[in-house]
Structure formats: structure tokens, C-alpha cells
Design a protein around this motif. Structure first.
Motif: not given
Length: 226
Positions: A10-37
Motif C-alpha cells: 500500500p502507498r499513502p494517498l498524496l492527499r494524506d501525505d500532504v496532510y501529514a506534512r502540514l500537520r507536523d509543520a504546525i505541531v513543530d512550529g514550522t508554521l506558526a500560529p496566525d501564519e497565513q497559508l
């Protein structure tokens, strides 16, 4: 030609991979609170088209990690006390249910994995590595989720737990995180003893307490930072 009979991994769906990467960037602070996306900028950063980015942003909105205003911009949601407590109640209850269902299924190998994860968690605490502590904590709790085998519980936790992960990083980076080591040890003891109700109670308390410390320092929408 006939459909091949061999089973492909099985391969992860591209959508799921993008979700995971953005989620992790928010959790670790790479994408900061109130930052425009902006979906175009995110697509270029991740090397994908805008479609999976837009789909991921919708899912992140449902998880409470981003906030979209109709006709305006999408931003990283601020870390607010209310959002933490809402997610906390759900996640704590789901982890308690998972542990309750897991205890009868736990083997010696499962318990060894929990002990190893807690040892890694303690080492990360001593090193002051909040990211490693968070990974080890996920590995610790994943054992019970796996043993429970309840897909519905896993899906609910996956949706709401990232909000708490943002709060956990603050706690794991402080001395407050040391208390989690003892809670993990107690949870292992109760699991090994076959005490499903006792273990479930500890699991729920663990998740209820994790968000309490950082939430107290997070301003609510009606408060100004001190």
C-alpha cells in the motif's frame, strides 16, 4: 490484459501525505500560529499541485489546526485554551477506551515495547529534546491502540490528537514533562497486572493532565497575553 494477481504494497494517498506534512509543520512550529497559508505557496514548498493542498487544509480545519474565513485567508489556528480542552476531553476518553480494550490482548512483547518507548521518552526528557519526547510518547500510546484494534477509536484520536501535540511540546520542553514518565510506568504496571479499569483510569488522567499545564499559559480569545 488481465489484472495482475500479485499484491502491491500500500502507498499513502498524496492527499494524506500532504496532510501529514502540514500537520507536523504546525505541531513543530514550522508554521506558526496566525501564519497565513496560501495554497500556491504550500504546493510549491511540498512539490505538489494545489488540489491535495486544498484537501489537506480542509481536513486540518476539521481537526482544529487551521482556521479559514470565507472569502478571506486561511491561517494556522492559534493555540487557545478552549481548543485544547475540547480536544483533551475527546482524546483522553478515547485513550481510556483503547487501554480498556487492549489490556486483555497485551502480550509480553507489547509490554516490552511500552517499556522501551518510555525509556526513550525519559532519555529525551533528560536531553531536553521535546521532539524526540513527543515521538517516544506517540510510540508508547500506539501499543495500546494497536492491541485494542478499534479502528473507530484510532480515527477519532488521529483527528483530534494533533491539537494536543502542540500543547504537549510545550510541556515536554519543561520540567512538567517528567511526571509523564511516572504515569507511563504506572500504566505499564497496571497493564501487566491485567487491571483494565485501573489502566484506563491512568491513561485518561495522563491525557487530561498533559494539556493542563500549557493551557493555563495560553490566552483565551478574550484575554491579552501577560
Amino acid at each position: 490484459m488481465p489484472v495482475p494477481t500479485e499484491t502491491l504494497p500500500p502507498r499513502p494517498l498524496l492527499r494524506d501525505d500532504v496532510y501529514a506534512r502540514l500537520r507536523d509543520a504546525i505541531v513543530d512550529g514550522t508554521l506558526a500560529p496566525d501564519e497565513q497559508l496560501r495554497d500556491g505557496e504550500l504546493a510549491a514548498w511540498l512539490g505538489v499541485s494545489r488540489t491535495p493542498v486544498r484537501e489537506a487544509l480542509l481536513e486540518l480545519g476539521r481537526a482544529g489546526l487551521v482556521r479559514a474565513t470565507p472569502g478571506r485567508s486561511t491561517v494556522v489556528a492559534p493555540l487557545e485554551e478552549r481548543s485544547i480542552r475540547d480536544a483533551q476531553s475527546v482524546v483522553a476518553a478515547m485513550h481510556a477506551l483503547a487501554v480498556r480494550e487492549a489490556v486483555p490482548n497485551l502480550t509480553a512483547a507489547h509490554l516490552d515495547r511500552m517499556r522501551a518507548a518510555n525509556a526513550a521518552f525519559a532519555a529525551a526528557q533528560r536531553a531536553g529534546d521535546a521532539d524526540a519526547a513527543l515521538r517516544a510518547d506517540e510510540q508508547f500510546h500506539a501499543v495500546a491502540l494497536e492491541a485494542a484494534g478499534n479502528a473507530a477509536v484510532g480515527a477519532v484520536i488521529a483527528q483530534y490528537e494533533p491539537v494536543l501535540h502542540r500543547a504537549e511540546r510545550l510541556r515536554f520542553a519543561s520540567h512538567e514533562g517528567a511526571a509523564s514518565i511516572a504515569r507511563h510506568e504506572r500504566l505499564i504496571e497496571l497493564c501487566a497486572a491485567g487491571d483494565a479499569e485501573g489502566a484506563a483510569a491512568v491513561a485518561e488522567h495522563t491525557w487530561q493532565s498533559l494539556a493542563a499545564a500549557p493551557a493555563a499559559s495560553v490566552p483565551t480569545p478574550t484575554q491579552e497575553p501577560a
